[in-house]
Scaffold this motif. Structure first.
Motif, PDB file in Angstrom:
ATOM      1  N   PRO A 313      -7.029   1.314  -7.139  1.00 36.54           N
ATOM      2  CA  PRO A 313      -8.195   2.138  -6.846  1.00 36.54           C
ATOM      3  C   PRO A 313      -9.089   1.473  -5.803  1.00 36.54           C
ATOM      4  N   GLY A 314      -9.546   2.259  -4.844  1.00 35.52           N
ATOM      5  CA  GLY A 314     -10.410   1.741  -3.796  1.00 35.52           C
ATOM      6  C   GLY A 314      -9.714   1.574  -2.465  1.00 35.52           C
ATOM      7  N   TRP A 315      -8.383   1.462  -2.481  1.00 37.91           N
ATOM      8  CA  TRP A 315      -7.684   1.375  -1.191  1.00 37.91           C
ATOM      9  C   TRP A 315      -7.718   2.755  -0.544  1.00 37.91           C
ATOM     10  N   PRO A 316      -8.142   2.849   0.727  1.00 33.48           N
ATOM     11  CA  PRO A 316      -8.350   4.173   1.339  1.00 33.48           C
ATOM     12  C   PRO A 316      -7.059   4.910   1.639  1.00 33.48           C
ATOM     13  N   ARG A 317      -7.100   6.225   1.483  1.00 31.63           N
ATOM     14  CA  ARG A 317      -6.006   7.058   1.939  1.00 31.63           C
ATOM     15  C   ARG A 317      -6.402   7.678   3.270  1.00 31.63           C
ATOM     16  N   ALA A 318      -5.428   8.143   4.001  1.00 30.06           N
ATOM     17  CA  ALA A 318      -5.685   8.751   5.301  1.00 30.06           C
ATOM     18  C   ALA A 318      -6.640   9.923   5.131  1.00 30.06           C
ATOM     19  N   GLY A 319      -7.670   9.970   5.967  1.00 29.07           N
ATOM     20  CA  GLY A 319      -8.630  11.058   5.938  1.00 29.07           C
ATOM     21  C   GLY A 319      -9.738  10.888   4.933  1.00 29.07           C
ATOM     22  N   THR A 320      -9.695   9.831   4.135  1.00 25.24           N
ATOM     23  CA  THR A 320     -10.738   9.596   3.136  1.00 25.24           C
ATOM     24  C   THR A 320     -11.913   8.889   3.787  1.00 25.24           C
ATOM     25  N   SER A 367     -10.720   4.409   5.636  1.00 21.48           N
ATOM     26  CA  SER A 367      -9.533   4.638   6.447  1.00 21.48           C
ATOM     27  C   SER A 367      -9.958   4.902   7.876  1.00 21.48           C
ATOM     28  N   ALA A 368      -9.083   4.601   8.814  1.00 21.79           N
ATOM     29  CA  ALA A 368      -9.423   4.778  10.216  1.00 21.79           C
ATOM     30  C   ALA A 368      -8.176   5.113  11.008  1.00 21.79           C
ATOM     31  N   ARG A 369      -8.369   5.764  12.140  1.00 17.74           N
ATOM     32  CA  ARG A 369      -7.238   6.057  13.008  1.00 17.74           C
ATOM     33  C   ARG A 369      -6.784   4.784  13.698  1.00 17.74           C
ATOM     34  N   PRO A 370      -5.481   4.611  13.952  1.00 17.70           N
ATOM     35  CA  PRO A 370      -5.002   3.407  14.635  1.00 17.70           C
ATOM     36  C   PRO A 370      -5.696   3.235  15.968  1.00 17.70           C
ATOM     37  N   PRO A 397      -3.733   6.639  -3.479  1.00 14.34           N
ATOM     38  CA  PRO A 397      -5.116   6.584  -3.947  1.00 14.34           C
ATOM     39  C   PRO A 397      -5.376   5.760  -5.184  1.00 14.34           C
ATOM     40  N   VAL A 398      -4.440   5.620  -6.080  1.00 18.34           N
ATOM     41  CA  VAL A 398      -4.761   4.941  -7.329  1.00 18.34           C
ATOM     42  C   VAL A 398      -3.639   3.995  -7.726  1.00 18.34           C
ATOM     43  N   ALA A 399      -3.989   3.066  -8.602  1.00 19.08           N
ATOM     44  CA  ALA A 399      -2.976   2.110  -9.067  1.00 19.08           C
ATOM     45  C   ALA A 399      -1.839   2.858  -9.749  1.00 19.08           C
ATOM     46  N   GLY A 400      -0.643   2.411  -9.495  1.00 15.72           N
ATOM     47  CA  GLY A 400       0.507   3.021 -10.130  1.00 15.72           C
ATOM     48  C   GLY A 400       1.071   4.184  -9.336  1.00 15.72           C
ATOM     49  N   VAL A 401       0.281   4.743  -8.417  1.00 15.45           N
ATOM     50  CA  VAL A 401       0.788   5.795  -7.565  1.00 15.45           C
ATOM     51  C   VAL A 401       1.581   5.167  -6.447  1.00 15.45           C
ATOM     52  N   THR A 402       2.762   5.644  -6.178  1.00 13.08           N
ATOM     53  CA  THR A 402       3.605   5.032  -5.172  1.00 13.08           C
ATOM     54  C   THR A 402       4.061   6.050  -4.149  1.00 13.08           C
ATOM     55  N   GLU A 403       4.477   5.559  -3.009  1.00 14.69           N
ATOM     56  CA  GLU A 403       5.162   6.393  -2.037  1.00 14.69           C
ATOM     57  C   GLU A 403       6.232   5.541  -1.399  1.00 14.69           C
ATOM     58  N   THR A 404       7.306   6.133  -1.008  1.00 12.29           N
ATOM     59  CA  THR A 404       8.406   5.384  -0.417  1.00 12.29           C
ATOM     60  C   THR A 404       8.251   5.343   1.086  1.00 12.29           C
ATOM     61  N   ALA A 405       8.297   4.136   1.610  1.00 10.68           N
ATOM     62  CA  ALA A 405       8.137   3.980   3.055  1.00 10.68           C
ATOM     63  C   ALA A 405       9.372   4.486   3.776  1.00 10.68           C
ATOM     64  N   PRO A 406       9.201   4.918   5.027  1.00 11.64           N
ATOM     65  CA  PRO A 406      10.352   5.388   5.778  1.00 11.64           C
ATOM     66  C   PRO A 406      11.304   4.239   6.083  1.00 11.64           C
TER      67      PRO A 406
END
Length: 406
Positions: A313-320, A367-370, A397-406
């Motif tokens: 929790p607290g790590w920004p997601r894109a557009g947040t 979060s910020a644009r590159p 957005p939250v702990a335990g939520v994952t996404e697979t990198a390309p």
């Protein structure tokens, strides 16, 4: 001067890149006219840190402790401060980040500048042997003396660069009166008024040029408004030794490179020293590290060996928009009698060690644009119009939520 959306003036930045302390250095200021003078001051400060804390210089203060044979040694205020930071990090991470790994580092072949280690490749014998333990170190700030038991060698590599980045950023911002970013091999500290949108920093798995996005692996760009950001990883400082692939993140319980489920961990905290201690400890703690970071309230991004990204929790997601992590949680450092077992994290206290403020605290980021990148050190993060270094992958957005990198 250009204007940002809404009419806010965009402050220009200027950057300098070079090497010191065996790693890359990046300095960014929001006032280009002050870059050169800030760079001179930074070079002087890092030279002083090297003379005090280097494990590879025979004339350093740290090397003198190796030759003391267990006798108390009077040290400079600079080394005393560096040791206090290392001991506080050890206490706050339950000994996962332990400065008594010096002999273990030598045993695996990391006994000189890393570039020389990479070029060597000689085989070493890997032996499981717990490190002596940080509780054996006596630091008396009142008398300015340090006592290291005979045969115990210190290595401040897990904390000194991040602490030096914090110290330099604060000093330069105060002297110059502008925003300053200091990045030392992946450990980034910022101070003073940041650029509009914050110091935009790309975190990624692999090292590379500031102006090039990584060709492989996940990455993300965040905006840092204060404090520090650090990434620890097992790939950036890795080398072959006979049949083994080794790296510089040692598990104090074995004295060997940690076998972590994470390939990089990025953490933001109120100081770079805190962020780096937490990211390094997370690698060593392994499974469950994301829960440990969440309990501490630290925004973090952990990338598994297969590229899956886990965030707290607290790590920004894109557009947040900008986020503010929860209030700091206390990290108790026991004070009192000498513990019966120096390797035990529950062994009591240390009357010779004063903790200071809580290790972890609030940090502002979003979060910020590159825009700028710069990889180095533990993982790879970067600034271009004002950034530093870090490492990491995509975000959730939250702990335990994952996404697979390309």
């Amino acid at each position: 001067m250009a204007a940002a959306p809404g009419g806010t003036a965009v402050r220009p930045t200027a950057a300098a890149n070079w090497r010191a302390l065996g790693t890359s250095v990046r300095l960014v200021t929001t006032d280009p006219a002050l870059l050169d003078s800030c760079n001179l001051l930074l070079a002087r400060q890092l030279a002083e840190v090297d003379a005090a804390c280097s494990r590879f210089r025979e004339d350093s203060e740290l090397a003198a402790l190796d030759r003391a044979g267990g006798r108390p040694v009077r040290v400079s205020p600079l080394l005393a401060e560096a040791l206090a930071v290392a001991l506080r990090a050890a206490a706050a991470t339950d000994g996962a980040v332990d400065p008594t790994v010096g002999s273990a580092m030598n045993a695996i072949g990391y006994d000189r500048d890393f570039r020389l280690v990479q070029e060597d490749g000689r085989p070493v014998k890997l032996t499981v042997r717990p490190v002596p333990g940080w509780r054996l170190i006596r630091l008396d700030r009142a008398t300015g003396t340090v006592t290291v038991p005979a045969g115990v060698r210190l290595d401040l590599g897990a904390t000194a660069k991040a602490w030096a980045a914090d110290k330099a950023a604060a000093t330069l911002a105060r002297a110059a009166g502008c925003g300053v970013l200091v990045s030392l091999g992946g450990d980034t500290a910022v101070a003073g008024e940041p650029p509009v949108g914050g110091w935009r920093i790309r975190v990624q798995d692999v090292t590379g040029p500031v102006d090039e996005t990584p060709s492989q692996g996940p990455y993300a760009t965040v905006g840092l408004h204060g404090g520090g950001l650090a990434t620890s990883g097992t790939a950036a400082r890795a080398w072959r030794s006979g049949p083994h692939t080794l790296h510089h993140i040692l598990d104090p319980n074995t004295g060997l490179p940690t076998d972590s489920p994470w390939r990089t961990v990025s953490v933001a905290a109120t100081t770079c020293a805190d962020a780096n201690a937490a990211s390094t400890a997370a690698l060593i703690k392994g499974t469950g590290a994301e829960r440990w970071l969440s309990v501490l309230g630290l925004p973090a991004r952990l990338v598994t060996q297969d590229g899956t990204v886990v965030t707290t929790p607290g790590w920004p997601r894109a557009g947040t928009p900008r986020f503010s992590p929860p209030p700091p949680l206390p990290v108790p450092v026991p004070l009192g009698g000498q513990p019966p077992n120096p390797r035990s994290s529950n062994a009591g206290g240390a009357e010779y060690f004063a903790a200071g403020p809580n290790l972890y605290s609030r940090v502002q980021a979003h979060s910020a644009r590159p825009a700028f990148e710069d990889k180095g050190g533990s993982g790879g993060a970067a600034p271009r119009d004002g950034t530093g270094r870090g490492g990491g992958g995509e975000e959730s957005p939250v702990a335990g939520v994952t996404e697979t990198a390309p």
